[in-house]
Design an enzyme around this catalytic site. Structure first.
Site, PDB file in Angstrom:
ATOM      1  N   GLU A  40      38.786  42.107  32.732  1.00 18.72           N
ATOM      2  CA  GLU A  40      38.339  40.794  33.161  1.00 18.72           C
ATOM      3  C   GLU A  40      36.935  40.315  33.453  1.00 18.72           C
ATOM      4  OE1 GLU A  40      40.441  38.710  37.093  1.00 18.72           O
ATOM      5  OE2 GLU A  40      39.841  40.775  37.327  1.00 18.72           O
ATOM      6  N   LYS A 112      45.572  33.009  34.251  1.00 13.01           N
ATOM      7  CA  LYS A 112      45.841  34.046  35.428  1.00 13.01           C
ATOM      8  C   LYS A 112      46.710  33.293  36.563  1.00 13.01           C
ATOM      9  CE  LYS A 112      43.687  37.468  38.352  1.00 13.01           C
ATOM     10  NZ  LYS A 112      42.313  37.834  38.978  1.00 13.01           N
ATOM     11  N   CYS A 154      44.585  41.490  35.995  1.00 15.48           N
ATOM     12  CA  CYS A 154      44.280  42.245  37.134  1.00 15.48           C
ATOM     13  C   CYS A 154      45.167  42.143  38.299  1.00 15.48           C
ATOM     14  CB  CYS A 154      43.106  41.573  37.632  1.00 15.48           C
ATOM     15  SG  CYS A 154      42.002  42.873  38.857  1.00 15.48           S
TER      16      CYS A 154
END
Length: 273
Positions: A40, A112, A154
């Site tokens: 990321e 995301k 993440c």
């Protein structure tokens, strides 16, 4: 079939981050096909204005051109952990994972879903990812020689319903590029990743940032590759580097056949599109 996770110490400057990645790509195994995952924020670990300045439309821009060139040069499936991407007609950005095939073509992308707006007992203390990014709205599985690639980023790893949906959509390899903090990473990084592998009977490739960054931010490192039984196949320490493991589709098939948890599941996922 080789699975590779690159671990770097990114800063706010794309050019220095690019040099780190280019150096590590020179150390890749020669076997193909090869899947490489970047962490990321591989292009920029900075302040909100840094992400805004670097942001590109999905499918164009200098960073994505470099990613495409690397994929072609090395003959890779290259998954760019997350890059700030512009939202059309808005002055705002997503944080986006992008998949390039060995021809340098963008074959899929994912914005995301879960933004890291939490308080952590470290030197920074307060993280508000929503100050920089807008959350996405959908999941994504990309077809590849490795099977279905289930994309995530993440903080997503704390939401198992997303990964169950990715498995239902055909994921065989779950990708988790991250900038996991040192504190939360030491406590939760490996257990969460092993759980996602075991419960979905998928390989997990997790590429993390490492070291100190601007703004009192420190990341854990310990990038890891895990098989569908939850076994750690390769793990990096706290320094930049890369790890490699071999994907065995027959092992995935055998585990799923002997313990068909997807067929036995009786509750539908709480998460909805």
């Amino acid at each position: 079939m080789q699975l590779v996770a690159l671990q770097i110490n990114a800063q706010a400057d794309w050019l220095s981050n690019r040099a780190q990645i280019a150096s590590l790509l020179q150390r890749l195994p020669v076997e193909r096909p090869c899947l490489v995952l970047l962490p990321e924020n591989f292009a920029c670990m900075g302040a909100p204005q840094d992400y805004q300045q670097l942001a590109e439309p999905v499918g164009s821009g200098p960073v994505q051109r470099q990613l495409s060139e690397w994929a072609k040069e090395f003959g890779l499936w290259l998954v760019a952990g997350s890059l700030p991407t512009l939202i059309p007609q808005q002055n705002r950005v997503h944080t986006t994972s992008l998949v390039f095939n060995p021809q340098g073509e963008l074959t899929g992308f994912y914005h995301k879903l879960h933004l890291f707006d939490v308080d952590v007992d470290d030197a920074r203390g307060r993280y508000r990812e929503s100050d920089s990014f807008v959350a996405g709205h959908d999941s994504c599985v990309v077809a590849s020689p490795f099977g279905g690639l289930g994309l995530s980023i993440c903080y997503d790893v704390r939401f198992p319903e997303l990964y169950r949906l990715l498995r239902q959509r055909g994921a065989d390899v779950l990708l988790v590029p991250a900038a996991f903090t040192k504190v939360t990473g030491q406590a939760h990084w490996l257990p969460l990743l092993q759980a996602r592998a075991i419960e979905n009977q998928c390989y997990v490739v997790a590429a993390n940032q490492c070291g100190s960054h601007g703004g009192n931010r420190e990341t854990r490192g310990h990038s890891v590759i895990i098989d569908p039984w939850g076994e750690v196949l390769a793990q990096q320490g706290s320094q930049p580097g890369l790890i490699v493991a071999t994907l065995d589709p027959q092992k995935t098939e055998q585990i799923r056949k002997s313990m068909p948890v997807q067929l036995h599941a009786r509750l539908t996922p709480a998460w909805r599109e």
